[in-house]
Design an enzyme around this catalytic site. Structure first.
Site, mmCIF file in Angstrom:
data_model
loop_
_atom_site.group_PDB
_atom_site.id
_atom_site.type_symbol
_atom_site.label_atom_id
_atom_site.label_comp_id
_atom_site.label_asym_id
_atom_site.label_seq_id
_atom_site.Cartn_x
_atom_site.Cartn_y
_atom_site.Cartn_z
ATOM 1 N N VAL A 1 35.958 36.665 36.891
ATOM 2 C CA VAL A 1 34.644 37.316 37.328
ATOM 3 C C VAL A 1 34.308 37.321 38.570
ATOM 4 O O VAL A 1 33.781 38.147 39.246
ATOM 5 C CB VAL A 1 33.500 36.355 36.334
ATOM 6 C CG1 VAL A 1 32.137 36.786 36.758
ATOM 7 C CG2 VAL A 1 33.661 36.546 34.960
ATOM 8 N N ASP A 2 34.591 36.186 39.491
ATOM 9 C CA ASP A 2 34.341 36.199 41.047
ATOM 10 C C ASP A 2 35.253 37.275 41.516
ATOM 11 O O ASP A 2 34.874 37.897 42.435
ATOM 12 C CB ASP A 2 34.899 34.791 41.744
ATOM 13 C CG ASP A 2 33.863 33.605 41.228
ATOM 14 O OD1 ASP A 2 32.788 34.156 41.053
ATOM 15 O OD2 ASP A 2 34.314 32.466 41.324
ATOM 16 N N ILE A 3 36.509 37.340 41.187
ATOM 17 C CA ILE A 3 37.567 38.409 41.674
ATOM 18 C C ILE A 3 36.901 39.886 41.262
ATOM 19 O O ILE A 3 36.753 40.656 42.360
ATOM 20 C CB ILE A 3 38.826 38.438 40.967
ATOM 21 C CG1 ILE A 3 39.566 37.301 41.400
ATOM 22 C CG2 ILE A 3 39.692 39.690 41.432
ATOM 23 C CD1 ILE A 3 39.721 36.729 42.971
#
Length: 406
Positions: A168-170
């Protein structure tokens, strides 16, 4: 060779992964990125390990190359004024502070655009700047659960499982980079910057793709299918004589060819399996038939046969196999950079390949405050002003405290 974003100045007030990954993409493409932290270094990933290389965190190294480091106490008005001054000449400011923090410090978009109407301002938060959860912080793991990603990852026996990296961060970093580049492109026409409101939750929900569409169209809540595909069969991991391989057959023609190569051509003519729709409905029985045949030969033999006949297939590789694979090596997906503390560091290369303005790794992931003095000097601060800021602990110049030049 200059980078595609050469001349673009970015103030990076982010930490951990989503924001730093976004600004590393911009930096790889040639943008000048100034990483802003509190004195001593406040990016939590600096302490996340093991592993460390000579005391430098591998996690921190993965998302911070090609940047310069400026360390400022943003809790002080003097520190915040430095950001305002730098923002006057910046093209982009990006932060991932909790909603309301930048407004409290008068570093919000409305405040800064008065000084720089061309500023592209990007905030990354857990849930965005509107809605009932906008006040909450966001963490990749929690968002994976809340967004539905974990509900479809794993199988019925395993229960919900998170993705193996902070995906999700990526994804949020990627979406943010796209949004920033779009705003910069639009600025060429309008002459004005704008605010970008990015959220981990939005990015995760958007990544549900066909699974979300399946639900929205049918109303049926998707279940965990493990390594199976909800819409395509056979599209999964299959056991062979000595291991497992992935087979990803996407159409009826490929399925017919697969069955012929496996010595069971009659299966492709059976009404229960002839079309993809029928194969999805009879997934379990077909999977058993295919695995019974696949276990007659080792993985390598099957993959060689399938690859020669254009049947999509592949192995399941560990990290050692990935980074020693000739394809990964040929595509420059491992790069090396010298670091003043860590020594020679191996990093994952950029996947972006441009024919004229390619990506470059020119700077090591910076140490805290490594470039504070030179950045402030470039901004017009005098040696006396910088000395006073150091004495008052407003800024931290790292190991360069005695290198102020008139």
């Amino acid at each position: 060779m200059s980078g595609a974003l050469e001349g673009i100045k970015v103030l990076d007030l982010t930490r951990v992964l989503a924001g730093p990954n976004c600004t590393m993409i911009l930096a790889d493409l040639g943008a000048e990125v100034i990483k802003v932290e509190a004195p001593g270094g406040s990016d939590e990933t600096r302490g996340w390990g093991p592993p460390f290389q000579n005391g430098v965190s591998a996690y921190y190294l993965c998302a911070n190359r090609n940047k310069r480091s400026l360390t400022i106490d943003l809790k002080s008005e003097e520190g915040r004024e430095i950001i305002r001054e730098l923002a006057k000449e910046a093209d982009v400011l990006i932060h991932n502070f909790k909603s309301g923090s930048m407004e409290k410090w008068f570093l919000d978009y409305d405040s800064l655009k008065k000084r720089n109407p061309r500023l592209v301002y990007c905030s990354i938060t857990g849930f965005g700047e509107s809605g009932p959860l906008s006040h909450l912080p966001g963490y990749d793991y929690i968002i994976q659960g809340m967004s539905g990603l974990m509900s479809i990852t794993g199988n019925q026996e395993s229960g919900p499982i998170k993705i193996g990296v902070a995906m999700v961060d990526i994804l949020t970093g990627l979406y943010s980079a796209i949004a920033i580049e779009a705003a910069l492109l639009e600025r060429e026409k309008s002459g004005e910057g704008q605010k970008i409101d990015m959220s981990l939750m939005d990015s995760a929900v958007s990544s549900l793709a066909n699974v979300a569409s399946n639900y929205l169209i049918s109303g049926n809540v998707p279940q965990r299918l493990g390594n199976d595909h909800p819409n395509i069969v056979p599209y999964s991991i299959f056991k062979t004589m000595d291991g497992e391989i992935i087979i990803a057959v996407g159409n009826d023609r490929q399925f017919s060819a697969l069955c012929s190569l496996m010595g069971i051509p009659e299966i492709a003519e059976d009404e229960k399996y002839r079309t993809n729709k029928a194969r999805v409905e009879n997934r379990k029985v077909l999977t058993k038939i295919l695995e019974n045949q696949l276990q007659l030969k080792p993985s390598y033999d099957w993959m060689e046969l399938f690859s020669k006949n254009n049947i999509p297939c592949g192995p399941i590789q560990n990290m050692d196999q990935v980074f020693n694979h000739p394809q990964v090596i040929a595509r420059d997906m491992v790069v090396q950079v010298d670091h003043p503390e860590a020594g020679s560091v191996k990093l994952v290369g950029s996947p972006i390949k441009l024919s004229r303005t390619g990506t470059k790794v020119e700077r090591h992931p910076p140490m805290p405050g490594e470039h504070t003095i030179e950045i402030l000097q470039e901004a017009g601060y005098t040696s006396e002003e910088i000395s006073l800021l150091i004495e008052e602990n407003i800024i931290d110049a790292g190991s360069n405290k005695l290198e102020i030049k008139n």
